[in-house]
Write an enzyme that holds these catalytic residues in place. Sequence first.
Site, PDB file in Angstrom:
ATOM      1  N   LYS A 306      21.271  32.575 -14.125  1.00 34.86           N
ATOM      2  CA  LYS A 306      22.251  33.127 -13.182  1.00 34.86           C
ATOM      3  C   LYS A 306      23.313  33.942 -13.908  1.00 34.86           C
ATOM      4  CE  LYS A 306      21.643  29.229 -10.007  1.00 34.86           C
ATOM      5  NZ  LYS A 306      20.724  28.473 -10.897  1.00 34.86           N
ATOM      6  N   CYS A 427      20.301  22.128  -5.937  1.00 35.35           N
ATOM      7  CA  CYS A 427      18.853  22.091  -5.724  1.00 35.35           C
ATOM      8  C   CYS A 427      18.464  20.765  -5.090  1.00 35.35           C
ATOM      9  CB  CYS A 427      18.097  22.323  -7.024  1.00 35.35           C
ATOM     10  SG  CYS A 427      18.519  21.169  -8.348  1.00 35.35           S
TER      11      CYS A 427
END
Length: 591
Positions: A306, A427
């Site tokens: 990211k 997640c």
Amino acid sequence: PSGFSDGNSKWLAPANARKGPAKGSKVELSSDGEAEEGSWEMEEEDGSSEEMVDDYGASSSEEEELLPIEQAALKQKSDSGGLSEDDSEEEEEAAAEEEAGRQKTGQKEEDGPDLQLNLDIDEQFKLPTNEQIEKEDILFPPDLHVIHQRIKGNMEVLQDFVVKREEGRTRQEYLALLRRDMAAYYSYSDFLLTKLMDIFPLPELINFLEANEVPRPVTIRTNTLKTRRRDLAQALINRGVNLDPLGKWSKTGLVIYDSSVPIGATPEYLAGHYMLQGASSLLPVMALAPQENERILDMCCAPGGKTSYIAQLMKNTGMILANDSNAERLRSVVGNLHRLGVTNAVVSNCDGRQFPKVRVLGGFDRVLLDAPCSGTGVISKDPAVKTNKDEKDILRCAHLQKELILSAIDSVNAASGTGGYIVYCTCSVTVEENEWVVDYALKKRNVRLVATGLDFGKEGFTRCVPGDGVALMAGFGQRHSVTSHPASSSRFKDRRFHPSLKSTRRFYPHTHNMDGFFIAKFKKFSNAIPQAQKEPAVEAATPSAVPDTATEPQPKKKKLEGSKGDKELKSPQPALKKRRSLQAQRRPVKA
């Protein structure tokens, strides 16, 4: 190809045609199983096409249905030599009679399993006794076929419970058996399966559990700091990689179907032209929408996917602080940033909860918080999550996430001209780690939820439906109050969340073919931290909130005044005693 070529037709001998196709020969078939006409055009000149077609059809249809012993007998007859016309006619008649007999027996055999299957399903509608369950517990490994059939039957009963239920049985008994069977069939712990049953409807839960048994597609992200996606795709195709664009929602992603070379060791990978990254991990950065020349904090950055995506969107301008509390994982971050050519990042090893205390590191335009979680959305990558998570693990993660999200909000400058945004993602699919944490942040800080900018994904859970008695915000950014009466339309018992949680997004493996993910985007509108003592007044949303807080110290003043003058205290005491005594005397009379 539609048929044999001229070169292939030369080695098709008529003798072989009479015996049927050779063992290693290939024959093109149409969609309905018959030989294509174009494949026999070259043999029609020799006048043997009719025999080849009849022989091919007989051999293809009969040999598939015959038993292995019968196939061997036919093969011996064909090897012994050509057959006469009388023999061939007799053989055809016998074959026709055998085929008719096989059709009758085949129908009976086909009806048999269907009837047996229906009987089995009908039997599964009845809950097993305790003795049967004890016998199944003794068996190891368990009979998965029986469990699977029982799950199907149980699902059918629950979908039409009033009609198909067994008399004297409750829905809870069927749900308990279903939870037990699914836990045994898919190898989940009873705790985690109970959590998932609270989140998903039963048909969708089966799809979710099945999707976790299949790995997600391999995806890569093009590093636009060094190349373009078109050029990268062409280079990988030349190396024997079968790929496609990830989707219309991504301009840099590629999905890899298969490859003749290791994807993580190609010259393009070593040169930093792409990054191995899951499709779901691209979404938080897209929701963050970083701008050039901004100061951005990636609070939990490892392994750096990211962070590098943020850098390429910023075109290596501004500054990115890539932080992680695990020093070992930061090694991969440093390696990836160097390989990908990121030059605007600073790597730090700090506890994310300590950032607001360090004033020098505050004042970021945007913050990305990919919080540590239980990993219930990536079970396909880590099947151990099925059994090694319990209630303490979920609550421990939720507590850490609440601390980190408050720290992330405090690290953002609300007065930023271009930013003031926080993206929170996990997640995990559990509500305790997602909606509960977001709702907690809305109550504790001056932030509000905004749209993530993602066109797909399911809305986050909210208990705020018409008629639930939820009081909207009393003012811009104020906290909200929720009534405590039960909601029949809710799935999470006595929990209700703010209506703006509909702007959050959930992603599932069975619907989006990517890892389970949750994304929420905040906008901070004030750097002031609300005080805890004002919570009851603000939640009540009454205009007398401020005067109540101002009159709190008045009792202390009375005590101080009374301590100075004892005469004022002594005078009202006898009167109070007389009143209490009179009240005590009157109560028995009234009773």
